[in-house]
Enzyme design. Sequence first.
Site, PDB file in Angstrom:
ATOM      1  N   ARG A   1     -28.089 -26.984  25.350  1.00 18.62           N
ATOM      2  CA  ARG A   1     -29.502 -26.721  25.033  1.00 18.62           C
ATOM      3  C   ARG A   1     -30.374 -27.961  25.204  1.00 18.62           C
ATOM      4  O   ARG A   1     -31.564 -27.844  25.487  1.00 18.62           O
ATOM      5  CB  ARG A   1     -29.629 -26.189  23.604  1.00 18.62           C
ATOM      6  CG  ARG A   1     -29.139 -24.758  23.532  1.00 18.62           C
ATOM      7  CD  ARG A   1     -29.243 -24.201  22.147  1.00 18.62           C
ATOM      8  NE  ARG A   1     -28.949 -22.770  22.168  1.00 18.62           N
ATOM      9  CZ  ARG A   1     -28.769 -22.044  21.086  1.00 18.62           C
ATOM     10  NH1 ARG A   1     -28.850 -22.609  19.891  1.00 18.62           N
ATOM     11  NH2 ARG A   1     -28.501 -20.770  21.189  1.00 18.62           N
TER      12      ARG A   1
ATOM     13  N   LYS B   1     -21.951  -2.236  18.880  1.00 19.12           N
ATOM     14  CA  LYS B   1     -22.596  -1.072  18.263  1.00 19.12           C
ATOM     15  C   LYS B   1     -23.767  -0.529  19.059  1.00 19.12           C
ATOM     16  O   LYS B   1     -24.573  -1.294  19.582  1.00 19.12           O
ATOM     17  CB  LYS B   1     -23.130  -1.466  16.886  1.00 19.12           C
ATOM     18  CG  LYS B   1     -22.063  -1.850  15.898  1.00 19.12           C
ATOM     19  CD  LYS B   1     -22.759  -2.193  14.613  1.00 19.12           C
ATOM     20  CE  LYS B   1     -21.802  -2.559  13.511  1.00 19.12           C
ATOM     21  NZ  LYS B   1     -22.581  -3.007  12.341  1.00 19.12           N
TER      22      LYS B   1
ATOM     23  N   GLY C   1     -26.300 -13.152  23.431  1.00 19.38           N
ATOM     24  CA  GLY C   1     -25.529 -14.360  23.143  1.00 19.38           C
ATOM     25  C   GLY C   1     -24.061 -14.241  23.510  1.00 19.38           C
ATOM     26  O   GLY C   1     -23.498 -15.131  24.153  1.00 19.38           O
TER      27      GLY C   1
ATOM     28  N   GLY D   1     -30.935 -13.463  20.766  1.00 21.97           N
ATOM     29  CA  GLY D   1     -31.808 -12.467  20.145  1.00 21.97           C
ATOM     30  C   GLY D   1     -33.112 -12.287  20.911  1.00 21.97           C
ATOM     31  O   GLY D   1     -33.624 -11.169  21.040  1.00 21.97           O
TER      32      GLY D   1
HETATM   33  P1  ADP Z   1     -24.518  -9.627  22.823  1.00 24.60           P
HETATM   34  O1  ADP Z   1     -24.448 -10.774  21.855  1.00 24.60           O
HETATM   35  O2  ADP Z   1     -24.229 -10.060  24.232  1.00 24.60           O
HETATM   36  O3  ADP Z   1     -25.783  -8.838  22.694  1.00 24.60           O
HETATM   37  P2  ADP Z   1     -23.063  -7.888  21.051  1.00 24.60           P
HETATM   38  O4  ADP Z   1     -23.275  -8.853  19.940  1.00 24.60           O
HETATM   39  O5  ADP Z   1     -23.786  -6.612  21.009  1.00 24.60           O
HETATM   40  O6  ADP Z   1     -23.323  -8.624  22.471  1.00 24.60           O
HETATM   41  O7  ADP Z   1     -21.526  -7.485  21.142  1.00 24.60           O
HETATM   42  C1  ADP Z   1     -20.510  -8.422  21.231  1.00 24.60           C
HETATM   43  C2  ADP Z   1     -19.318  -7.996  20.445  1.00 24.60           C
HETATM   44  O8  ADP Z   1     -18.884  -6.683  20.813  1.00 24.60           O
HETATM   45  C3  ADP Z   1     -18.139  -8.899  20.680  1.00 24.60           C
HETATM   46  O9  ADP Z   1     -17.857  -9.596  19.493  1.00 24.60           O
HETATM   47  C4  ADP Z   1     -17.019  -7.955  21.074  1.00 24.60           C
HETATM   48  O10 ADP Z   1     -15.779  -8.283  20.473  1.00 24.60           O
HETATM   49  C5  ADP Z   1     -17.511  -6.624  20.566  1.00 24.60           C
HETATM   50  N1  ADP Z   1     -16.858  -5.493  21.250  1.00 24.60           N
HETATM   51  C6  ADP Z   1     -16.869  -5.207  22.562  1.00 24.60           C
HETATM   52  N2  ADP Z   1     -16.104  -4.133  22.818  1.00 24.60           N
HETATM   53  C7  ADP Z   1     -15.594  -3.715  21.623  1.00 24.60           C
HETATM   54  C8  ADP Z   1     -14.724  -2.655  21.221  1.00 24.60           C
HETATM   55  N3  ADP Z   1     -14.220  -1.801  22.119  1.00 24.60           N
HETATM   56  N4  ADP Z   1     -14.425  -2.545  19.918  1.00 24.60           N
HETATM   57  C9  ADP Z   1     -14.934  -3.411  19.012  1.00 24.60           C
HETATM   58  N5  ADP Z   1     -15.755  -4.425  19.324  1.00 24.60           N
HETATM   59  C10 ADP Z   1     -16.089  -4.588  20.615  1.00 24.60           C
HETATM   60 MG    MG Z   2     -24.021 -10.824  19.763  1.00 28.64          MG
END
Ligand code: ADP
Ligand code: MG
Length: 390
Positions: A36, A197, A347, A370
């Site tokens: 960063r 989710k 992230g 975020g």
């Molecule tokens: P980002 O930060 O890129 O927006 P998210 O925070 O929404 O992504 O999601 C990341 C998380 O989703 C990771 O910690 C990963 O382990 C989890 N994840 C991905 N696939 C699954 C799954 N099939 N079951 C449970 N958790 C999952």
């Molecule tokens: Mg995340």
Amino acid sequence: MNKKTIKDIDVQGRHVLVRVDFNVPLKDGMVADDTRIRAVLPTLNYLLEQGAALILCSHLGRPQGEIVPELRMDPVAQRLEELLGRPVNKLDDCVGPQVKAAAQALQPGQVILLENTRFHPGEKANDPAFARQLASLAQVYVNDAFGSAHRAHASTEGVAHYLPAVAGFLMEKELEFLGRATVDPEHPYVAILGGAKISDKIDVIDNLLQQCDRLLIGGGMANTFFRAMDLEMGDSLVEEDVVPMARSLLEQARSRLVLPVDVVIADAFDNDATSRIVAPNEVSVGWRVLDIGPKTVATFESALGAAKTVVWNGPLGVFEMPSFAQGTFAVARLLANMDAVTIIGGGDSAAAVRQAGLVGQMTHVSTGGGASLDFLEGKTLPGVAVLADR
Ligand code: ADP
Ligand code: MG
């Protein structure tokens, strides 16, 4: 990009307050990852070359409006000094008479780093009096902290009401590329969504569906869609309360949604668990979906086809465990080899692309977790809205 940048103003001989994102990981009192800090060097070097005197500010961690000695900016100043190749005068506060005096004495080419802005409750409260005090240190405000632009805090939003306010180069790059993905993208436009989710991403799904030709879904959120199709998901992560929402999305947009055709299931949430590759309708009790399978990667590859714009948010499996990172890494490689604008937001998604060693092969990997999600939701970021229009 319809916002003014540092190229649009004259900073020669002026005091410039730059909001940077120096919220870096620390270890043993040292900066553990300086990504960063490096990311804002082009902005800082440009301003210094133009003859500005720089006053830098950032938050670091979550001190809750109080002085937390471990969250002082000293290690950041030390690393910044090395990277800039010139002295950085780190102050012990970010407002007050001593800070004001140091700022007034600052000459062109010199750099001050203010103390952690979140040591003051006025930062997060976006207190106008605190914002005014920050503004009083300079004649121009530059925001180069895209990762904090979704927060209306004093140093990211409030201060811009009292000074001419423009974007730095990092902010410009983020707005340019994320904008390219969301405002009038070149088609075919394919979005890939994963992560844990659906409930975190409902607005992202809605907004992407307004523009994209296809939406590929993996990760934990695919399970909830399968449940909406009445499939057994065993011990997989499923959000029962959003099943009706998933069902209506399937009804509205089924022809544009691409779901996994095979999944990696495991008998425990553990890297060393026994795992198998099965069809989504073969998940049994006691097992959980932790990744997409190889046939899904092939399906995604053909769905990506001749896409000209690809936006990806959310890992497609539990990539933190090497055994379940294959799907995410395989899709990262697909994108890396495409002749398309490829934009990564989120992230964890950025971390996955970094782990795969493919950052340089994407058009843009957003530095704002975020903030990039809020952008993909179509929200206006308060720290951006307040910058001067072209
Ligand atoms: P980002 O930060 O890129 O927006 P998210 O925070 O929404 O992504 O999601 C990341 C998380 O989703 C990771 O910690 C990963 O382990 C989890 N994840 C991905 N696939 C699954 C799954 N099939 N079951 C449970 N958790 C999952
Ligand atoms: Mg995340």
